[in-house]
Design a protein around this motif. Structure first.
Motif, short mmCIF file in Angstrom:
data_model
loop_
_atom_site.label_atom_id
_atom_site.label_comp_id
_atom_site.label_asym_id
_atom_site.label_seq_id
_atom_site.Cartn_x
_atom_site.Cartn_y
_atom_site.Cartn_z
N GLY A 105 45.63 40.91 46.63
CA GLY A 105 45.24 41.29 47.99
C GLY A 105 44.09 42.28 47.99
N TYR A 106 44.14 43.24 47.08
CA TYR A 106 43.05 44.21 46.97
C TYR A 106 41.74 43.53 46.58
N LEU A 107 41.83 42.62 45.61
CA LEU A 107 40.63 41.93 45.15
C LEU A 107 40.03 41.06 46.25
N ALA A 108 40.89 40.27 46.93
CA ALA A 108 40.40 39.39 48.00
C ALA A 108 39.88 40.19 49.18
N GLY A 109 40.63 41.23 49.57
CA GLY A 109 40.20 42.06 50.69
C GLY A 109 38.89 42.77 50.39
N GLY A 110 38.76 43.28 49.16
CA GLY A 110 37.52 43.94 48.77
C GLY A 110 36.34 42.99 48.76
N ALA A 111 36.60 41.73 48.33
CA ALA A 111 35.53 40.73 48.29
C ALA A 111 35.04 40.40 49.70
N VAL A 112 35.97 40.21 50.63
CA VAL A 112 35.59 39.87 52.01
C VAL A 112 34.88 41.03 52.68
N ALA A 113 35.48 42.22 52.61
CA ALA A 113 34.89 43.39 53.25
C ALA A 113 33.54 43.73 52.64
N GLY A 114 33.46 43.65 51.32
CA GLY A 114 32.20 43.97 50.65
C GLY A 114 31.09 43.01 51.01
N THR A 115 31.43 41.70 51.06
CA THR A 115 30.42 40.70 51.40
C THR A 115 29.92 40.90 52.83
N LEU A 143 31.01 41.90 41.17
CA LEU A 143 31.72 43.17 41.03
C LEU A 143 33.22 42.94 40.95
N VAL A 144 33.75 42.10 41.84
CA VAL A 144 35.19 41.80 41.85
C VAL A 144 35.61 41.16 40.52
N ALA A 145 34.82 40.21 40.04
CA ALA A 145 35.15 39.53 38.79
C ALA A 145 35.18 40.50 37.61
N MET A 146 34.21 41.38 37.54
CA MET A 146 34.14 42.29 36.41
C MET A 146 35.24 43.34 36.44
N VAL A 147 35.59 43.79 37.64
CA VAL A 147 36.69 44.74 37.76
C VAL A 147 37.99 44.09 37.29
N ALA A 148 38.20 42.83 37.71
CA ALA A 148 39.40 42.10 37.28
C ALA A 148 39.40 41.89 35.78
N GLN A 149 38.22 41.60 35.20
CA GLN A 149 38.14 41.42 33.75
C GLN A 149 38.47 42.72 33.02
N ALA A 150 37.95 43.83 33.52
CA ALA A 150 38.19 45.12 32.88
C ALA A 150 39.68 45.45 32.87
N ARG A 151 40.41 44.96 33.86
CA ARG A 151 41.85 45.21 33.94
C ARG A 151 42.66 44.13 33.22
N GLY A 152 41.95 43.16 32.59
CA GLY A 152 42.64 42.13 31.84
C GLY A 152 43.37 41.13 32.70
N LEU A 153 42.85 40.86 33.91
CA LEU A 153 43.52 39.95 34.84
C LEU A 153 42.96 38.53 34.70
N VAL A 154 43.84 37.55 34.60
CA VAL A 154 43.43 36.16 34.48
C VAL A 154 42.59 35.73 35.68
N GLU A 155 42.83 36.33 36.83
CA GLU A 155 42.12 35.95 38.06
C GLU A 155 40.62 36.18 37.98
N PHE A 156 40.15 36.94 37.00
CA PHE A 156 38.71 37.17 36.91
C PHE A 156 37.95 35.86 36.66
N TRP A 157 38.60 34.90 35.97
CA TRP A 157 37.96 33.61 35.74
C TRP A 157 37.78 32.84 37.05
N PHE A 158 38.77 32.91 37.95
CA PHE A 158 38.66 32.25 39.24
C PHE A 158 37.51 32.86 40.05
N ALA A 159 37.39 34.18 39.98
CA ALA A 159 36.32 34.87 40.70
C ALA A 159 34.95 34.41 40.22
#
Length: 214
Positions: A105-115, A143-159
């Motif tokens: 939710g944080y990642l998706a919300g940040g992506a929408v608000a940031g865009t 930015l969202v993808a790299m933050v997710a990658q830094a946290r080791g989240l699989v979702e970074f690939w989807f981003a």
């Protein structure tokens, strides 16, 4: 360093710039290191950001140029994050996991608000970008993808996949043909890396996988 923005060669009627080619080749290496969960992904991403900044800054693509500044900043943070030793797997590489629903939710919300925020800024000041909304989408998505990658989240690939869908046509439209071609290769690496991280996260059985798909 003016040679970086000079023409390296012409392929299929497209003029390939040195900066575009070198920066993206290093970017491919960074993605491959990321797939292997190697710490070298971050120095490679930082170097790629430096070179591509030089390319985009001279082409009136403020969002893409600014993205490279973000890439460099997040690469430095990601390097620090991965070397802290809190997510190390038994083989010495970084442990990966699915994000919780709250994190998603944080990642998706940040992506929408940031865009919306960045796209609105580019629209108010047209001199900043010729393609305000695609430019903003790529800026924030990276930015969202790299933050997710830094946290080791699989979702970074989807981003990354979502960023590629817009990045390919935007690069071709603005004369960065090599970036467009490389993004196709990015897509293949992203799918391969996504599969690898997905399987590893399932095998780990970590408690932090709460909220992951069954």
């Amino acid at each position: 360093m003016d040679w970086l923005n000079g023409e390296a060669f012409t392929a299929f009627g497209q003029h390939i710039k040195w900066s575009d080619m070198i920066g993206n080749v290093i970017g491919l290496l960074a993605l491959a290191f990321g797939w292997r969960r190697s710490i070298w992904t971050w120095p490679a991403q930082f170097l790629s950001g430096v070179i591509l900044f030089a390319a985009f800054a001279t082409s009136h693509l403020t969002g893409s140029a600014g993205k490279q500044v973000v890439v460099m900043a997040v690469a430095a943070w990601g390097y620090w994050q991965w070397t802290r030793g809190r997510q190390q797997a038994q083989d010495g590489s970084v442990a990966v996991r699915f994000a919780t629903w709250r994190e998603r939710g944080y990642l998706a919300g940040g992506a929408v608000a940031g865009t919306l925020a960045v796209g609105g800024l580019f629209t108010l000041y047209p001199s900043l970008s010729w393609d305000p909304w695609p430019d903003a989408y790529i800026f924030v998505g990276t930015l969202v993808a790299m933050v997710a990658q830094a946290r080791g989240l699989v979702e970074f690939w989807f981003a990354w996949l979502l960023v590629d869908l817009v990045g390919v046509p935007l690069n071709f439209a603005n004369g960065f043909a090599f970036s467009g071609f490389v993004y196709v290769i990015y897509g293949a690496l992203v799918l391969w890396g996504m599969r690898d991280w997905w399987l590893r996260s399932r095998r780990s059985g970590r408690p932090s996988l709460e909220g992951a798909p069954a």
